[in-house]
Design a protein around this motif. Structure first.
Motif, PDB file in Angstrom:
ATOM      1  N   MET A  29      10.397  -8.087   0.887  1.00  0.00           N
ATOM      2  CA  MET A  29       9.771  -7.630   0.748  1.00  0.00           C
ATOM      3  C   MET A  29       9.347  -6.256   0.263  1.00  0.00           C
ATOM      4  O   MET A  29       7.986  -5.779  -0.486  1.00  0.00           O
ATOM      5  N   ALA A  30      10.468  -5.231   0.129  1.00  0.00           N
ATOM      6  CA  ALA A  30      10.352  -4.427  -0.714  1.00  0.00           C
ATOM      7  C   ALA A  30      10.077  -4.605  -2.863  1.00  0.00           C
ATOM      8  O   ALA A  30       9.031  -4.092  -2.883  1.00  0.00           O
ATOM      9  N   LEU A  31      10.591  -5.796  -3.290  1.00  0.00           N
ATOM     10  CA  LEU A  31      10.334  -6.197  -4.632  1.00  0.00           C
ATOM     11  C   LEU A  31       9.270  -6.708  -4.469  1.00  0.00           C
ATOM     12  O   LEU A  31       9.066  -6.761  -5.442  1.00  0.00           O
ATOM     13  N   GLN A  32       8.166  -7.728  -3.778  1.00  0.00           N
ATOM     14  CA  GLN A  32       7.545  -8.370  -3.840  1.00  0.00           C
ATOM     15  C   GLN A  32       6.607  -6.731  -3.985  1.00  0.00           C
ATOM     16  O   GLN A  32       5.404  -6.773  -4.318  1.00  0.00           O
ATOM     17  N   SER A  33       6.387  -6.380  -2.714  1.00  0.00           N
ATOM     18  CA  SER A  33       5.647  -5.221  -2.933  1.00  0.00           C
ATOM     19  C   SER A  33       4.902  -4.458  -4.119  1.00  0.00           C
ATOM     20  O   SER A  33       4.134  -3.873  -4.309  1.00  0.00           O
ATOM     21  N   LEU A  34       6.497  -4.074  -4.678  1.00  0.00           N
ATOM     22  CA  LEU A  34       6.615  -4.015  -6.486  1.00  0.00           C
ATOM     23  C   LEU A  34       5.708  -4.230  -7.163  1.00  0.00           C
ATOM     24  O   LEU A  34       4.549  -3.827  -7.571  1.00  0.00           O
ATOM     25  N   GLY A  35       6.110  -5.528  -7.111  1.00  0.00           N
ATOM     26  CA  GLY A  35       4.879  -6.796  -8.303  1.00  0.00           C
ATOM     27  C   GLY A  35       3.977  -6.383  -7.679  1.00  0.00           C
ATOM     28  O   GLY A  35       3.020  -6.500  -8.849  1.00  0.00           O
ATOM     29  N   ALA A  36       3.407  -6.812  -6.402  1.00  0.00           N
ATOM     30  CA  ALA A  36       1.896  -6.872  -6.148  1.00  0.00           C
ATOM     31  C   ALA A  36       1.176  -6.115  -6.679  1.00  0.00           C
ATOM     32  O   ALA A  36      -0.083  -5.866  -6.551  1.00  0.00           O
ATOM     33  N   PHE A  37       1.671  -4.506  -6.427  1.00  0.00           N
ATOM     34  CA  PHE A  37       1.155  -3.613  -6.176  1.00  0.00           C
ATOM     35  C   PHE A  37       0.835  -3.390  -8.096  1.00  0.00           C
ATOM     36  O   PHE A  37      -0.130  -2.860  -8.560  1.00  0.00           O
ATOM     37  N   VAL A  38       2.149  -3.464  -9.115  1.00  0.00           N
ATOM     38  CA  VAL A  38       1.969  -3.698 -10.432  1.00  0.00           C
ATOM     39  C   VAL A  38       0.146  -4.540 -10.748  1.00  0.00           C
ATOM     40  O   VAL A  38      -0.603  -4.992 -11.719  1.00  0.00           O
ATOM     41  N   VAL A  39       0.326  -6.030 -10.237  1.00  0.00           N
ATOM     42  CA  VAL A  39      -0.607  -7.500 -10.788  1.00  0.00           C
ATOM     43  C   VAL A  39      -1.596  -6.360 -10.369  1.00  0.00           C
ATOM     44  O   VAL A  39      -2.512  -6.387 -10.601  1.00  0.00           O
ATOM     45  N   SER A  40      -1.657  -5.816  -9.129  1.00  0.00           N
ATOM     46  CA  SER A  40      -2.868  -5.206  -8.364  1.00  0.00           C
ATOM     47  C   SER A  40      -4.134  -4.438  -9.294  1.00  0.00           C
ATOM     48  O   SER A  40      -5.041  -4.774 -10.195  1.00  0.00           O
ATOM     49  N   LEU A  41      -2.414  -3.257 -10.216  1.00  0.00           N
ATOM     50  CA  LEU A  41      -2.972  -2.583 -11.039  1.00  0.00           C
ATOM     51  C   LEU A  41      -3.888  -2.640 -12.138  1.00  0.00           C
ATOM     52  O   LEU A  41      -4.685  -2.452 -12.897  1.00  0.00           O
ATOM     53  N   PHE A  42      -3.229  -4.434 -13.262  1.00  0.00           N
ATOM     54  CA  PHE A  42      -3.567  -4.577 -14.580  1.00  0.00           C
ATOM     55  C   PHE A  42      -4.558  -5.314 -14.116  1.00  0.00           C
ATOM     56  O   PHE A  42      -5.435  -5.929 -14.668  1.00  0.00           O
ATOM     57  N   LEU A  86      -0.282   4.293 -17.016  1.00  0.00           N
ATOM     58  CA  LEU A  86       0.598   5.040 -17.109  1.00  0.00           C
ATOM     59  C   LEU A  86       1.070   5.029 -16.370  1.00  0.00           C
ATOM     60  O   LEU A  86       2.538   6.101 -15.625  1.00  0.00           O
ATOM     61  N   SER A  87       0.589   6.471 -16.179  1.00  0.00           N
ATOM     62  CA  SER A  87       0.703   7.434 -15.230  1.00  0.00           C
ATOM     63  C   SER A  87       1.247   6.948 -13.829  1.00  0.00           C
ATOM     64  O   SER A  87       1.704   7.485 -13.445  1.00  0.00           O
ATOM     65  N   ILE A  88      -0.364   6.418 -13.054  1.00  0.00           N
ATOM     66  CA  ILE A  88      -0.501   5.782 -12.329  1.00  0.00           C
ATOM     67  C   ILE A  88       1.099   4.698 -11.357  1.00  0.00           C
ATOM     68  O   ILE A  88       1.628   5.136 -10.232  1.00  0.00           O
ATOM     69  N   LEU A  89       1.302   3.937 -12.694  1.00  0.00           N
ATOM     70  CA  LEU A  89       2.684   3.219 -12.925  1.00  0.00           C
ATOM     71  C   LEU A  89       2.978   4.116 -12.699  1.00  0.00           C
ATOM     72  O   LEU A  89       4.183   3.429 -11.691  1.00  0.00           O
ATOM     73  N   ILE A 116       0.915  -1.201   0.188  1.00  0.00           N
ATOM     74  CA  ILE A 116       0.266  -0.045  -0.205  1.00  0.00           C
ATOM     75  C   ILE A 116       0.900   1.257   0.344  1.00  0.00           C
ATOM     76  O   ILE A 116       0.620   2.465  -0.555  1.00  0.00           O
ATOM     77  N   ILE A 117       1.991   1.263   0.803  1.00  0.00           N
ATOM     78  CA  ILE A 117       2.333   2.956   0.398  1.00  0.00           C
ATOM     79  C   ILE A 117       3.632   2.544  -0.284  1.00  0.00           C
ATOM     80  O   ILE A 117       3.927   3.710  -0.716  1.00  0.00           O
ATOM     81  N   VAL A 118       4.276   1.324  -1.027  1.00  0.00           N
ATOM     82  CA  VAL A 118       4.225   1.247  -2.924  1.00  0.00           C
ATOM     83  C   VAL A 118       3.592   1.944  -3.823  1.00  0.00           C
ATOM     84  O   VAL A 118       4.004   2.927  -4.125  1.00  0.00           O
ATOM     85  N   GLY A 119       2.789   1.737  -3.807  1.00  0.00           N
ATOM     86  CA  GLY A 119       1.226   1.689  -4.896  1.00  0.00           C
ATOM     87  C   GLY A 119       0.236   2.838  -4.807  1.00  0.00           C
ATOM     88  O   GLY A 119      -0.066   3.547  -5.225  1.00  0.00           O
ATOM     89  N   LEU A 120       0.696   3.265  -3.144  1.00  0.00           N
ATOM     90  CA  LEU A 120      -0.387   4.383  -2.985  1.00  0.00           C
ATOM     91  C   LEU A 120      -1.753   4.259  -3.181  1.00  0.00           C
ATOM     92  O   LEU A 120      -2.038   5.225  -3.420  1.00  0.00           O
ATOM     93  N   LYS A 121      -2.534   2.499  -3.216  1.00  0.00           N
ATOM     94  CA  LYS A 121      -3.974   2.991  -3.696  1.00  0.00           C
ATOM     95  C   LYS A 121      -4.108   3.130  -5.009  1.00  0.00           C
ATOM     96  O   LYS A 121      -5.196   2.929  -5.011  1.00  0.00           O
ATOM     97  N   SER A 168       7.325   6.275  -5.575  1.00  0.00           N
ATOM     98  CA  SER A 168       7.131   5.612  -4.603  1.00  0.00           C
ATOM     99  C   SER A 168       7.843   4.718  -4.200  1.00  0.00           C
ATOM    100  O   SER A 168       8.620   4.665  -3.048  1.00  0.00           O
ATOM    101  N   PHE A 169       7.672   3.632  -4.800  1.00  0.00           N
ATOM    102  CA  PHE A 169       8.847   2.761  -4.619  1.00  0.00           C
ATOM    103  C   PHE A 169      11.081   2.847  -4.888  1.00  0.00           C
ATOM    104  O   PHE A 169      11.110   2.212  -3.737  1.00  0.00           O
ATOM    105  N   THR A 170      10.769   3.539  -5.193  1.00  0.00           N
ATOM    106  CA  THR A 170      12.174   4.191  -5.829  1.00  0.00           C
ATOM    107  C   THR A 170      13.080   4.913  -3.676  1.00  0.00           C
ATOM    108  O   THR A 170      13.969   5.003  -3.260  1.00  0.00           O
TER     109      THR A 170
END
Length: 462
Positions: free
Chosen positions: A118-131, A80-83, A53-58, A89-91
């Protein structure tokens, strides 16, 4: 209507298959990992959800609103913009974690390898959830099914390979953690590259304001929601250790099957509910859909409660036997989540997300207070009772907000009360009937037969 039913079917199948994979791999991971290792993995997953949630900002939570308020030719640019916002945010998050790794590792009680994973999985989980949300609102449910099931299967296979061939014995939890993190990260990168190559759209910073205006309340809601789901597990770990957290986690994992079914049904029901609220259907259709949904989930929840103790015993070892007593309050709490979805969905429909965030935050605070008070004396049962009471309070809060602040009179309160009473009876009855599995399973199968018969009779889920 056929296309809508097909979309609902694929979305439900997607969630059920993912839940099924997770469910049927329970005996593998409870036997390849010690209770302590199982506890470490589940605590890790709790922090991953918070970090996501912190990385993806929902940002994924804004896709539905963007679909309704932005022109169709701007949808790809918006995504693309929210990605890009999530990557920024991840950086920042990764930079802070690396800069303060000793402090973070000590605070979370996780070794540095797990913190990075944890951080790497959070980035991937955010992208997967967005798609996933992109596919749902573009009515591409087949793609959502493919990605969701693919990621789940990949994490299972990679975890087992790492556990059996790289991280053996007591280090098995590391294999499970990396087996979760790496596939999510790889699939997330692939989806991002695919979107960039399949469209001429460009990211625009101007969309960030649109996104954040909608999602800032959802960030607090999401963090509070995860805290509400994980406080019991973390409190048990802090008070009684990782082994107790592993036992508690197996009960939560089993009950999460019910949560997965609810999530699938809710995702399928919401489009119909919004059509009903917008006046696109008649009052009779709205009431029929509601009562069908209520009856289906209530009967299913009661059957689940009566039949699940034997399932837990089969899927785990004797070391996890104490988890059986935790099932009734956890199941009752999950039913309260189902009930709360009706007023909350109305609040989302009315664009009143602030009350959603406030309610979840208050429930999380209540759960924390109750857990701190009950776990030292009641142990794992204290955490389960705290969770149940907090979810019940959450439902009552949102029911009052929707009905008296927003004027929601679409669904009768009596139906909520009757459904809750039925589930509480089933939960309470499971204790004296603990030694009579034949009776419990007979009643459970009858309830499932009635639910299935209604679906066949109506030729529709809702």
């Amino acid at each position: 209507m056929v296309s809508e039913n097909r979309m609902a079917f694929f979305n439900i199948v997607s969630t059920v298959l993912v839940a099924g994979i997770n469910f049927f791999t329970i005996p593998i991971f409870t036997r390849t990992l010690s209770p302590e290792g199982f506890g470490i993995v589940n605590i890790y997953n709790a922090w991953v959800q918070i970090c996501t949630i912190i990385v993806g900002l929902k940002a994924d939570g804004s896709i539905g609103s963007a679909k309704a308020n932005l022109p169709e030719d701007e949808q790809d640019s918006y995504h693309l913009s929210i990605l890009a916002l999530g990557l920024l945010s991840f950086t920042v998050v990764m930079g802070l974690l690396l800069a303060f790794m000793p402090q973070v590792s000590n605070l979370l009680d996780m070794e540095p390898l797990l913190v990075v994973a944890m951080a790497l999985q959070s980035l991937g989980a955010f992208v997967v959830s967005l798609f996933s949300m992109r596919f749902i609102f573009r009515r591409q449910a087949q793609l959502n099914l493919f990605v969701s099931v693919g990621v789940c299967a990949a994490t299972t296979v990679v975890s087992l390979l790492l556990i059996f061939f790289v991280f053996t014995g007591e280090d098995g939890y590391r294999g499970r953690v990396l087996g979760l993190s790496l596939p999510y990260l790889l699939v997330g990168i692939m989806l991002f590259v695919w979107l960039c190559m399949s469209t001429d759209a460009r990211a625009k910073i101007s969309y960030w304001k649109f996104c954040l205006a909608l999602t800032l309340p959802l960030i607090f809601h999401g963090l509070s929601q995860i805290a509400l789901a994980q406080i019991g597990r973390i409190t048990v770990q802090r008070v009684e250790g990782y082994s107790a957290a592993g036992v508690y986690s197996i009960a939560v994992t089993i009950v999460n099957v019910l949560n997965s079914i609810y999530t699938a049904l809710n995702n399928a029901f919401v489009p119909f509910m919004y059509d009903d609220l917008a006046g696109k259907t008649g009052e009779a259709v709205k009431r029929k859909r509601f009562h069908n949904y209520m009856l289906l989930f209530t009967l299913g929840c009661c059957a689940f409660m009566l039949m699940v103790p034997e399932v837990l015993k089969v899927l785990s070892t004797e070391e996890y036997g104490g988890a059986v007593a935790l099932l009734p309050p956890l199941v009752a709490g999950q039913y309260c989540v189902f009930l709360y979805s009706f007023p909350v969905n109305y609040e989302f429909y009315a664009m009143r997300t602030r009350s959603v965030a406030i309610g979840t935050a208050l429930a999380a605070l209540l759960d924390l207070v109750l857990s701190v008070a009950l776990v030292p004396t009641l142990g794992m049962m204290g955490a389960a009772m705290a969770t149940m009471c907090s979810y019940l309070a959450l439902f009552i809060f949102h029911f009052l907000i929707a009905r008296y602040a927003l004027g929601d009179r679409n669904y009768p309160a009596r139906a909520f009360a009757v459904g809750l009473a039925a589930v509480l009876v089933a939960c309470a009855a499971s204790y004296p009937l603990d030694g009579l599995p034949v009776i419990r399973w007979a009643v459970g199968l009858v309830l499932l037969a009635v639910a299935f018969g209604r679906v066949v009779e109506n030729r529709a889920i809702f």
